[in-house]
Design a protein around this motif. Structure first.
Motif, PDB file in Angstrom:
ATOM      1  N   SER A   1      58.964  44.178  36.762  1.00 21.72           N
ATOM      2  CA  SER A   1      59.877  43.319  39.209  1.00 21.72           C
ATOM      3  C   SER A   1      58.135  42.991  39.591  1.00 21.72           C
ATOM      4  CB  SER A   1      60.674  43.744  38.672  1.00 21.72           C
ATOM      5  OG  SER A   1      61.103  43.602  40.903  1.00 21.72           O
TER       6      SER A   1
ATOM      7  N   ASN B   1      61.280  38.326  37.804  1.00 20.86           N
ATOM      8  CA  ASN B   1      61.581  39.257  36.888  1.00 20.86           C
ATOM      9  C   ASN B   1      60.220  38.496  35.726  1.00 20.86           C
ATOM     10  OD1 ASN B   1      63.119  40.889  38.939  1.00 20.86           O
ATOM     11  ND2 ASN B   1      64.332  39.089  38.858  1.00 20.86           N
TER      12      ASN B   1
ATOM     13  N   ASP C   1      62.584  33.862  37.061  1.00 13.71           N
ATOM     14  CA  ASP C   1      63.176  34.718  36.342  1.00 13.71           C
ATOM     15  C   ASP C   1      62.389  33.638  35.420  1.00 13.71           C
ATOM     16  OD1 ASP C   1      65.105  36.422  36.735  1.00 13.71           O
ATOM     17  OD2 ASP C   1      66.399  35.673  35.817  1.00 13.71           O
TER      18      ASP C   1
END
Length: 514
Positions: free
Chosen positions: A501, A448, A22
């Motif tokens: 993404s 992400n 992330d």
């Protein structure tokens, strides 16, 4: 109990890996007024190998569309990416080039030996008029590098007059005799090139003295105020930058240059453009990201002497430099161009964008058939490299207002070394369209990116992505479309925020509109 602990460990492991994948990005309004100059997206064409001759300037019998001998499919490809400026004639070549050899009837121009690049003999058929006609066809500004190393003040003075004076003088008379009635009004002017090396092997203090002398005689004419660019440092020579800023009056220079090349291995054995493993890929990316430190530290020195940022940092030579392709002339610097090179280009342009308050001109080396080329040619064939497509995506930032970002990226690791997986930059154009360019350097993981966009309204998001199955992927004359942009569907609106993404080893352009 053991089963419960095992399940808990697996869950914690999953959450740890997910967290690693992330990134968070905050895009803010610009309160500084900084604009990403289109001139950051400039290019460089030296008399080197097959860049000019057999690149831009081809045999009159070659079966391609031409104007005079300028190859028009190359011109059209560069117009598409909105090339803003083109630097010429060098490079090291500039400091042995005498401009009067490249004007007048071509069959009367003297031949010369290109001692820097391959020892080939050039016929000077491509000179001042041909270069400026090329720039006219491209719709870009010329950036001319003058000869300080082996030239004279008088020689540069007369070249500027020949280019830019609209009155009555021997130089304007000569220009008109050679077929050009009106002056070209060339603004960008480099006073020497790499004067610490091939341009004269000078000390910083010696060059500062020479620059001041040459700058006095490089005159401004009506409609053609010169943007004079002083020879700056090689890589991390911060003392050179300090000396130039101390000794050259700020009102005498528009810019101070910086040269830095990403060399995968070392200068003796640079490494292959196409055959490399992940360790070499990682090292290349780490060296590429070193540009951030270079720009920051040179800018800090300039800030000390020029807090108002009147003088631009002009990174007028940059790019990846590998070994030449097997079987080609080592002096011609012909190298292939892979997805790795596209990631280098995109990451570097993101750095320049984020430092656009000081970096206001840059030139990728080089445009056709040399080093990190945008275009490769083979007789009548032409292909666009992965690096070309980066410039096609990033053209959206040209002359747009910078949107400052805060980026928290997971790390891409190799052994004990780590680099940020993700880099980015953002801008908003005159139509209030937001553009964000994102790069994922990690060849294994999708990242992400949770993006918060503050005080900027938008309704729709579209995107393009540049990637391939392998970071060694290239476009060839047999398969010219292996690496090219495709539609990107990995961005989703979430209120006024955005979830992205980001695929492994990819460059993504996002466009957000009301």
């Amino acid at each position: 109990m053991k089963k419960i602990l095992s399940s808990l460990a697996a869950l914690l492991s999953f959450l740890y890996v997910a967290g690693q994948n992330d990134a968070t990005l905050t895009i803010q309004q610009n309160n500084t007024g900084a604009t990403i100059s289109r001139h950051i997206y400039g290019h460089f064409s030296e008399h080197l190998g097959r860049c000019i001759y057999d690149g831009f300037w081809v045999d009159e019998k070659l079966p391609v569309k031409k104007k005079d001998r300028i190859r028009l499919d190359v011109v059209e490809a560069l117009k598409k990416i909105q090339i803003p400026n083109l630097r010429w004639p060098g490079g090291c070549f500039a400091d042995e080039y005498h401009w009067r050899d490249g004007i007048g009837p071509r069959d009367q121009r003297p031949k010369m030996v290109n001692t820097n690049w391959g020892g080939v003999t050039e016929d000077n058929s491509f000179g001042t008029h041909e270069f400026l006609e090329l720039c006219s066809l491209l719709g870009c500004e010329p950036y001319i590098s003058g000869n300080v190393g082996s030239g004279t003040v008088e020689e540069m003075n007369k070249w500027v007059e020949y280019l830019n004076f609209n009155g009555e003088s021997p130089m304007t008379k000569m220009r008109k005799q050679n077929g050009r009635e009106e002056p070209w009004n060339v603004h960008f002017w480099g006073v020497g090139n790499e004067s610490w090396g091939c341009g004269g092997n000078m000390t910083a203090a010696r060059y500062a003295d020479e620059y001041r002398r040459y700058a006095v005689f490089a005159k401004n004419y009506p409609g053609a105020a010169l943007k004079k660019i002083a020879c700056g440092a090689s890589s991390d020579d911060y003392k050179w930058t300090e000396t130039e800023m101390q000794n050259i009056p700020l009102n005498q220079m528009w810019g101070l240059s910086l040269h830095y090349y990403t060399v995968p291995r070392n200068w003796q054995k640079k490494g292959s453009a196409t055959a490399f493993d992940e360790q070499e890929y990682f090292t290349t990316m780490k060296k590429c990201l070193y540009m951030e430190e270079l720009v920051s530290r040179h800018s800090a020195i300039m800030d000390h002497y020029d807090p108002q940022k009147r003088v631009a940092l002009a990174v007028d030579e940059w790019g990846i430099w590998t070994d030449v392709e097997p079987g080609t002339n080592p002096g011609f610097l012909y190298q292939q161009n892979s997805l790795r090179d596209a990631l280098v280009a995109a990451s570097t342009l993101n750095i320049f964008n984020n430092h656009c308050d000081r970096v206001r001109l840059a030139n990728l080396a080089q445009t056709v058939n040399v080093l990190q080329a945008l275009i490769l040619t083979d007789k009548e064939k032409m292909l666009l490299t992965p690096t070309y497509y980066v410039f096609d995506l990033f053209k959206a930032h040209q002359d747009a207002k910078l949107l400052p970002i805060l980026l928290n990226s997971p790390e891409y690791s190799m052994g004990d070394e780590k680099i940020p997986s993700v880099n980015a930059s953002a801008s908003v154009d005159s139509n209030n369209v937001i553009h964000v360019t994102l790069v994922n350097l990690d060849p294994h993981r999708t990242i992400n990116v949770s993006t918060q966009i503050s005080n900027l309204s938008w309704k729709t998001v579209d995107g393009q992505v540049l990637t391939a199955a392998k970071y060694t992927a290239v476009n060839t004359f047999e398969a010219p479309h292996t690496v090219q942009p495709a539609k990107f569907n990995g961005a989703k609106k979430n209120g006024n925020n955005l979830n992205v993404s980001l695929p492994p080893q990819s460059v993504v352009l996002l466009e957000m509109k009301n």
